[in-house]
Design a protein around this motif. Sequence first.
Motif, PDB file in Angstrom:
ATOM      1  N   GLU A  41     135.062 -34.164  36.859  1.00 41.62           N
ATOM      2  CA  GLU A  41     135.079 -34.137  38.321  1.00 41.62           C
ATOM      3  C   GLU A  41     133.747 -34.709  38.759  1.00 41.62           C
ATOM      4  O   GLU A  41     132.832 -34.831  37.949  1.00 41.62           O
ATOM      5  N   ILE A  42     133.607 -35.043  39.998  1.00 41.51           N
ATOM      6  CA  ILE A  42     132.441 -35.824  40.409  1.00 41.51           C
ATOM      7  C   ILE A  42     131.113 -35.162  40.060  1.00 41.51           C
ATOM      8  O   ILE A  42     130.132 -35.844  39.750  1.00 41.51           O
ATOM      9  N   SER A  43     131.048 -33.826  40.062  1.00 40.94           N
ATOM     10  CA  SER A  43     129.793 -33.143  39.765  1.00 40.94           C
ATOM     11  C   SER A  43     129.878 -32.188  38.582  1.00 40.94           C
ATOM     12  O   SER A  43     128.903 -31.495  38.293  1.00 40.94           O
ATOM     13  N   ASN A  44     131.017 -32.164  37.896  1.00 45.62           N
ATOM     14  CA  ASN A  44     131.224 -31.190  36.829  1.00 45.62           C
ATOM     15  C   ASN A  44     131.500 -31.875  35.501  1.00 45.62           C
ATOM     16  O   ASN A  44     132.297 -32.811  35.436  1.00 45.62           O
ATOM     17  N   HIS A  45     130.854 -31.356  34.465  1.00 46.56           N
ATOM     18  CA  HIS A  45     130.847 -31.987  33.148  1.00 46.56           C
ATOM     19  C   HIS A  45     131.177 -30.931  32.102  1.00 46.56           C
ATOM     20  O   HIS A  45     130.674 -29.809  32.162  1.00 46.56           O
ATOM     21  N   ALA A  46     132.012 -31.296  31.141  1.00 48.62           N
ATOM     22  CA  ALA A  46     132.431 -30.295  30.160  1.00 48.62           C
ATOM     23  C   ALA A  46     132.845 -30.935  28.854  1.00 48.62           C
ATOM     24  O   ALA A  46     133.269 -32.097  28.808  1.00 48.62           O
ATOM     25  N   LYS A  47     132.732 -30.143  27.797  1.00 46.99           N
ATOM     26  CA  LYS A  47     133.356 -30.539  26.545  1.00 46.99           C
ATOM     27  C   LYS A  47     134.873 -30.541  26.759  1.00 46.99           C
ATOM     28  O   LYS A  47     135.398 -29.747  27.546  1.00 46.99           O
TER      29      LYS A  47
ATOM     30  N   GLY B 214     138.460 -29.600  26.929  1.00 42.73           N
ATOM     31  CA  GLY B 214     139.067 -28.282  26.825  1.00 42.73           C
ATOM     32  C   GLY B 214     138.268 -27.173  27.473  1.00 42.73           C
ATOM     33  O   GLY B 214     138.762 -26.052  27.610  1.00 42.73           O
ATOM     34  N   ALA B 215     137.039 -27.456  27.906  1.00 44.48           N
ATOM     35  CA  ALA B 215     136.171 -26.419  28.486  1.00 44.48           C
ATOM     36  C   ALA B 215     136.033 -26.568  29.997  1.00 44.48           C
ATOM     37  O   ALA B 215     135.160 -25.950  30.606  1.00 44.48           O
ATOM     38  N   GLU B 216     136.894 -27.362  30.611  1.00 44.40           N
ATOM     39  CA  GLU B 216     136.850 -27.529  32.059  1.00 44.40           C
ATOM     40  C   GLU B 216     137.101 -26.189  32.765  1.00 44.40           C
ATOM     41  O   GLU B 216     137.771 -25.311  32.217  1.00 44.40           O
ATOM     42  N   SER B 217     136.588 -26.039  33.962  1.00 42.99           N
ATOM     43  CA  SER B 217     136.827 -24.817  34.734  1.00 42.99           C
ATOM     44  C   SER B 217     138.277 -24.805  35.197  1.00 42.99           C
ATOM     45  O   SER B 217     138.673 -25.579  36.062  1.00 42.99           O
ATOM     46  N   ARG B 218     139.072 -23.917  34.618  1.00 42.59           N
ATOM     47  CA  ARG B 218     140.487 -23.863  35.001  1.00 42.59           C
ATOM     48  C   ARG B 218     140.655 -23.429  36.452  1.00 42.59           C
ATOM     49  O   ARG B 218     141.581 -23.879  37.139  1.00 42.59           O
ATOM     50  N   HIS B 219     139.779 -22.542  36.896  1.00 44.31           N
ATOM     51  CA  HIS B 219     139.886 -22.088  38.287  1.00 44.31           C
ATOM     52  C   HIS B 219     139.654 -23.252  39.251  1.00 44.31           C
ATOM     53  O   HIS B 219     140.444 -23.472  40.175  1.00 44.31           O
ATOM     54  N   ASN B 220     138.580 -23.988  39.049  1.00 41.43           N
ATOM     55  CA  ASN B 220     138.303 -25.102  39.960  1.00 41.43           C
ATOM     56  C   ASN B 220     139.351 -26.202  39.846  1.00 41.43           C
ATOM     57  O   ASN B 220     139.644 -26.894  40.830  1.00 41.43           O
ATOM     58  N   LEU B 221     139.934 -26.372  38.670  1.00 37.55           N
ATOM     59  CA  LEU B 221     141.021 -27.339  38.544  1.00 37.55           C
ATOM     60  C   LEU B 221     142.208 -26.960  39.425  1.00 37.55           C
ATOM     61  O   LEU B 221     142.945 -27.830  39.901  1.00 37.55           O
ATOM     62  N   THR B 222     142.410 -25.668  39.672  1.00 39.13           N
ATOM     63  CA  THR B 222     143.468 -25.248  40.592  1.00 39.13           C
ATOM     64  C   THR B 222     143.224 -25.817  41.979  1.00 39.13           C
ATOM     65  O   THR B 222     144.151 -26.295  42.644  1.00 39.13           O
ATOM     66  N   TYR B 223     141.971 -25.781  42.448  1.00 38.49           N
ATOM     67  CA  TYR B 223     141.649 -26.380  43.747  1.00 38.49           C
ATOM     68  C   TYR B 223     141.900 -27.881  43.722  1.00 38.49           C
ATOM     69  O   TYR B 223     142.563 -28.439  44.590  1.00 38.49           O
ATOM     70  N   TRP B 224     141.313 -28.529  42.715  1.00 36.03           N
ATOM     71  CA  TRP B 224     141.336 -29.987  42.692  1.00 36.03           C
ATOM     72  C   TRP B 224     142.723 -30.540  42.435  1.00 36.03           C
ATOM     73  O   TRP B 224     143.042 -31.643  42.875  1.00 36.03           O
ATOM     74  N   ARG B 225     143.563 -29.778  41.736  1.00 31.97           N
ATOM     75  CA  ARG B 225     144.955 -30.196  41.521  1.00 31.97           C
ATOM     76  C   ARG B 225     145.881 -29.696  42.630  1.00 31.97           C
ATOM     77  O   ARG B 225     147.088 -29.896  42.573  1.00 31.97           O
ATOM     78  N   TYR B 226     145.310 -29.044  43.610  1.00 34.53           N
ATOM     79  CA  TYR B 226     146.018 -28.597  44.808  1.00 34.53           C
ATOM     80  C   TYR B 226     147.188 -27.680  44.468  1.00 34.53           C
ATOM     81  O   TYR B 226     148.329 -27.902  44.843  1.00 34.53           O
ATOM     82  N   ARG B 227     146.839 -26.606  43.758  1.00 37.16           N
ATOM     83  CA  ARG B 227     147.795 -25.557  43.454  1.00 37.16           C
ATOM     84  C   ARG B 227     147.480 -24.335  44.302  1.00 37.16           C
ATOM     85  O   ARG B 227     146.438 -24.252  44.938  1.00 37.16           O
ATOM     86  N   ASP B 228     148.340 -23.339  44.276  1.00 39.24           N
ATOM     87  CA  ASP B 228     148.150 -22.146  45.089  1.00 39.24           C
ATOM     88  C   ASP B 228     146.962 -21.312  44.594  1.00 39.24           C
ATOM     89  O   ASP B 228     146.779 -21.126  43.393  1.00 39.24           O
TER      90      ASP B 228
END
Length: 402
Positions: A254-260, A262-276
């Motif tokens: 993501e523009i400001s987030n970096h991860a190995k 499989g270690a991405e923030s699943r919670h923030n991915l909910t926002y960015w993928r526009y889920r409930d």
Amino acid sequence: MLSNNAPAIDRAPNDHAIDDPLALYVHWPFCVSKCPYCDFNSHVRASVDQAAWRDALLADLAYEAAMLPGRRLGSIFFGGGTPSLMPPATVAAVLTAAERAWGFAPDIEITLEANPSSVEAARFADLAAAGVNRASLGLQALDDAALQFLGRAHGVDEGLAALAVAQDVFRRVSFDLIYARPGQPIASWEAELRRAIGLGTEHLSLYQLTIEPGTRFFTEAAAGRLTIPDEDTAATLFETTRAITAAAGLPAYEISNHAKPGAESRHNLTYWRYRDYAGIGPGAHGRRIGVATTRRRKPENWLAAVARNGHGTEAEEPLAPQTRASEALLMGLRLREGVDLRRVAALGETNIAGVIDEAAIARLPELIVREGDRLRITEAGMLLLDAILPEVVRDPPAQKVA
């Protein structure tokens, strides 16, 4: 091309499926002091009635659970403010209530933001015992002078000691750094970033310092007492950051987030993928099956609303299909994976021409690309994301998404 271990692509063009994991955001608004750059909903109070706040959070949660029955939680995020100031017993009570209301996915991610002080680090083991399995630490800098400038109460040594405790007790750990600080040389940031990577966490959130209205830094900048790097220097810092993290195996997802991988923030991915996601606590936002929810922002007003109504909601606004489609684009194009245009069109209840300007995309082939049904920003385009989005997204919404 995305790695095989990159975050999964949206699987279908349908709207919010009720079998998608739900996310829960819990806002704790209190801090020991207000940082001069911070425009978050954070407040300093001489005392907090912990029992009253625990009960109010549980009531707010129960209201959201009634509005979103039959779901399962995939992630919970305690944000703030400074959630590591919450009594571990309050965290445990919220988690127990959330599990009873919705049930937990087997691999649920439970994140809590924390200040890296020795006082709060002493609570980490109890927070982990309460159920927190991921910590997000606000280190903000690995330089004592920079920490003092940023108004942080901890020094580098104290911060690193807290990080070591977090890495010992939590399954997953991330930390934040702020760069593009006034007078920060590029070589100095490179050294600081390489040191940060060497600390061994799986996730880094790396933010350029921005001057936000209503902050002390905004007042300082308006008076000419604070100058952040110019656009060219900021661009070089951004590109350098992405190159160093990618080479170290923590690419930007993501523009400001970096991860190995499989270690991405699943919670923030909910926002960015526009889920409930459900949002409880002062000022918390949510997206509930096409309805935008907002809680009362001031802590005392939220607490009074919960006492009066059984929840702290200020507004529940059904979103027009065009707004939902635009929000999905604005959030999803922050991600390296981009967005599934079939799903965006379904959200907008229209064809894709109703939500994106294909002529604008054709004019910007080095910055944004369409690959079949997927639209994504290129590496070069991420630097210009704020300028690209208004060009390609039709009728972007003005309201806050997350």
